[in-house]
Design an enzyme around this catalytic site. Structure first.
Site, PDB file in Angstrom:
ATOM      1  N   HIS A 112       0.823  -1.216   0.000  1.00 17.22           N
ATOM      2  CA  HIS A 112       0.000   0.000   0.000  1.00 17.22           C
ATOM      3  C   HIS A 112       0.858   1.268   0.000  1.00 17.22           C
ATOM      4  O   HIS A 112       1.183   1.811   1.050  1.00 17.22           O
ATOM      5  CB  HIS A 112      -0.921  -0.044   1.243  1.00 17.22           C
ATOM      6  N   HIS A 139       1.545   5.167  -2.259  1.00 15.54           N
ATOM      7  CA  HIS A 139       1.065   6.140  -3.248  1.00 15.54           C
ATOM      8  C   HIS A 139       2.300   6.848  -3.801  1.00 15.54           C
ATOM      9  O   HIS A 139       2.905   7.661  -3.098  1.00 15.54           O
ATOM     10  CB  HIS A 139       0.127   7.148  -2.589  1.00 15.54           C
ATOM     11  N   PHE A 140       2.676   6.530  -5.039  1.00 11.03           N
ATOM     12  CA  PHE A 140       3.870   7.142  -5.636  1.00 11.03           C
ATOM     13  C   PHE A 140       3.542   8.353  -6.516  1.00 11.03           C
ATOM     14  O   PHE A 140       4.440   8.977  -7.074  1.00 11.03           O
ATOM     15  CB  PHE A 140       4.688   6.105  -6.411  1.00 11.03           C
ATOM     16  N   ARG A 141       2.262   8.667  -6.662  1.00 16.86           N
ATOM     17  CA  ARG A 141       1.835   9.942  -7.296  1.00 16.86           C
ATOM     18  C   ARG A 141       2.206  10.074  -8.759  1.00 16.86           C
ATOM     19  O   ARG A 141       2.192  11.198  -9.297  1.00 16.86           O
ATOM     20  CB  ARG A 141       2.431  11.141  -6.539  1.00 16.86           C
ATOM     21  N   HIS A 167     -10.213   0.856   1.203  1.00 17.63           N
ATOM     22  CA  HIS A 167      -9.828   1.828   2.240  1.00 17.63           C
ATOM     23  C   HIS A 167     -10.865   1.911   3.350  1.00 17.63           C
ATOM     24  O   HIS A 167     -10.591   2.417   4.421  1.00 17.63           O
ATOM     25  CB  HIS A 167      -9.608   3.217   1.611  1.00 17.63           C
ATOM     26  N   HIS A 190      -5.369  -0.210   6.013  1.00 21.15           N
ATOM     27  CA  HIS A 190      -5.139   0.644   7.200  1.00 21.15           C
ATOM     28  C   HIS A 190      -6.228   0.559   8.275  1.00 21.15           C
ATOM     29  O   HIS A 190      -6.929   1.532   8.553  1.00 21.15           O
ATOM     30  CB  HIS A 190      -4.824   2.096   6.837  1.00 21.15           C
ATOM     31  N   ASN A 236      -5.595   9.870   6.968  1.00 17.20           N
ATOM     32  CA  ASN A 236      -6.854   9.155   6.902  1.00 17.20           C
ATOM     33  C   ASN A 236      -6.594   7.661   6.759  1.00 17.20           C
ATOM     34  O   ASN A 236      -5.841   7.285   5.882  1.00 17.20           O
ATOM     35  CB  ASN A 236      -7.691   9.644   5.711  1.00 17.20           C
ATOM     36  N   ASP A 288       0.975   2.807   3.669  1.00 17.79           N
ATOM     37  CA  ASP A 288       0.123   3.873   3.125  1.00 17.79           C
ATOM     38  C   ASP A 288       0.976   5.126   2.869  1.00 17.79           C
ATOM     39  O   ASP A 288       0.515   6.248   3.067  1.00 17.79           O
ATOM     40  CB  ASP A 288      -1.055   4.191   4.057  1.00 17.79           C
ATOM     41  N   HIS A 338       3.137  14.332   0.346  1.00 18.21           N
ATOM     42  CA  HIS A 338       2.544  15.618  -0.030  1.00 18.21           C
ATOM     43  C   HIS A 338       3.670  16.648   0.048  1.00 18.21           C
ATOM     44  O   HIS A 338       4.676  16.436   0.742  1.00 18.21           O
ATOM     45  CB  HIS A 338       1.409  16.001   0.917  1.00 18.21           C
TER      46      HIS A 338
HETATM   47  O1  DOR Z   1      -4.320  10.019   4.444  1.00 16.61           O
HETATM   48  C1  DOR Z   1      -4.329   9.384   3.419  1.00 16.61           C
HETATM   49  N1  DOR Z   1      -3.835   9.876   2.274  1.00 16.61           N
HETATM   50  N2  DOR Z   1      -4.848   8.160   3.418  1.00 16.61           N
HETATM   51  C2  DOR Z   1      -4.964   7.427   2.280  1.00 16.61           C
HETATM   52  O2  DOR Z   1      -5.325   6.292   2.364  1.00 16.61           O
HETATM   53  C3  DOR Z   1      -4.655   8.029   0.965  1.00 16.61           C
HETATM   54  C4  DOR Z   1      -3.647   9.055   1.142  1.00 16.61           C
HETATM   55  C5  DOR Z   1      -3.294   9.869  -0.047  1.00 16.61           C
HETATM   56  O3  DOR Z   1      -3.388   9.376  -1.189  1.00 16.61           O
HETATM   57  O4  DOR Z   1      -2.839  10.977   0.148  1.00 16.61           O
HETATM   58 ZN    ZN Z   2      -6.965   5.241   2.729  1.00 17.71          ZN
HETATM   59 ZN    ZN Z   3      -3.825   4.727   0.833  1.00 15.84          ZN
END
Ligand code: DOR
Ligand code: ZN
Ligand code: ZN
Length: 383
Positions: free
Chosen positions: A18, A20-22, A136, A189, A235, A262, A266
């Protein structure tokens, strides 16, 4: 080459299901190259990227563009696709075509399929393809609405966020829908004590379901939001000490199968906004080992071997991979780490992002070396 390993632990390379590489579209936060470097520095040799990119990974064209960029990375970077078009939760993607194109699994990326028939269909297709469906688990009925986040820091600060009820309502539904189907349902999560209970009961009843917990939910509570502000906004939100303890027990007794970060990068500018306007999420790949060694193993909440299973063979099994690939004739994926080494989380990372609420904290347990495909891809103290 001789590698000094006295006092250290050699394990299969960590697998994170899990992250997130954007990439594509949001590469000012992270891209596949910096994301993979962060993973290698954290002891990871395989990661599964989620699909809430820009555009969303919801069709073969986008998927192929993404697959193209994965040349010459130090670790195995696998890609999931979104389960609905445009991440809207309304119509299913062409899951079979995406799977043929190389998607290793499917994710809702936080926008649940509320229509039960449609979600059942998604479960059926995943069962047929034998791939995980990662959810999620946030029922929008319980987000931001008055009365459900009562007394929490999220409520006090006006952050909305998924309440514990939002999580358990969705988990209950999804477990029930999967009872007769038996897809690889992956609850992402897990943050509340009640969800751990639901998972434990479901497993006792023989229902196929898997659970993830993040290092941050094992290590911290909502107090951290008061201390670190937007950096600790995530989250699902960090919750109470009772929830944290229940997660640790769930990890210790095998109810929770996997530790997954996760990893949610940012930019510094985004996280500098007033907390209610700052995006949720924190980076996690480079602090995962330190957090779980400190808050689960050193604190005697869970056995080292149980934690290692949750970082290696359990997530590998979910995706049909071999942890470490430690087999004759194969090039191994390994991590060498020092379980006792005390270090302070620095202000910068191999990740492009710095949004960690753990900066400046002392942790125990540090990655010394990561080996992927038989090659050293990270060595402590070297760039
Ligand atoms: O806080 C979060 N941000 N929870 C997630 O599951 C996704 C993530 C995001 O993509 O920034
Ligand atoms: Zn999530
Ligand atoms: Zn996530």
């Amino acid at each position: 080459q001789m590698i000094e390993g006295a006092g250290k632990i050699l394990a299969p390379g960590f697998v994170d299901v899990h992250v997130h590489f954007r990439d594509p579209g949001l590469t000012y936060k992270e891209d596949i190259v910096t994301g993979a470097a962060a993973a290698a520095a954290g002891g990871y040799t395989t990661v599964v990227c989620m699909a809430n990119t820009k555009p969303t990974i919801d069709c073969v064209e986008v998927f192929e563009e993404v697959a193209m960029r994965e040349q010459k990375l130090p670790i195995h970077v696998l890609q999931a696709a979104n389960v609905t078009m445009g991440m809207q939760g309304k119509t299913l993607t062409d899951m079979k075509a995406l799977h043929r194109a190389g998607a290793v699994g499917f994710t809702d990326d936080g926008v649940p399929v509320m229509d039960e028939k449609l979600f059942t269909e998604a479960l059926r297709v995943c069962k047929e393809l034998d791939v995980p469906i990662s959810v999620h688990e946030e029922d929008p009925k319980y987000i931001c609405s008055a009365g459900v986040n009562q007394g929490t820091v999220s409520e006090q600060l006006g952050l909305g966020g998924a309440s514990a009820e939002a999580e358990t309502a969705m988990v209950k539904r999804d477990i029930a829908l999967n009872e007769t189907i038996g897809a690889k349902l992956d609850i992402q999560h897990i943050s509340s004590a009640e969800t751990v209970k639901l998972l434990r009961d479901a497993k006792a009843r023989g229902i196929r379901v898997y659970g993830e917990v993040t290092p941050q939910h094992l290590a911290a509570t909502e107090e951290l939001v008061l201390e670190r502000g937007a950096l600790a906004r995530v989250n699902p939100p960090l919750r109470t000490e009772a929830d944290r303890k229940a997660l640790l027990r769930g990890l210790a007794d095998g109810t929770i199968d996997m530790i997954a970060t996760d990893h949610a990068p940012h930019s510094a500018e985004e996280k500098a906004r007033p907390i209610a306007e700052a995006p949720s999420g924190m980076i996690g790949l480079e602090t995962a080992l330190g957090l779980v060694m400190t808050y689960a193993v050193r604190s005697k909440e869970a056995e080292l071997m149980q934690v290692l299973r949750a970082l290696t063979c359990n997530p590998a099994k979910l995706y049909g991979l071999e942890a470490g690939r430690i087999q004759k004739g194969k090039s191994a994926d390994l991590v060498l780490f020092d379980p006792e080494c005390k270090w302070t989380v620095p202000q910068t990372f191999a990740s492009k992002a710095t949004n960690s609420p753990f900066i400046g904290m002392e942790l125990y347990g540090k990655v010394c070396m990561t080996i992927c495909n038989g090659q050293i891809v990270y060595q402590e103290g070297e760039k």
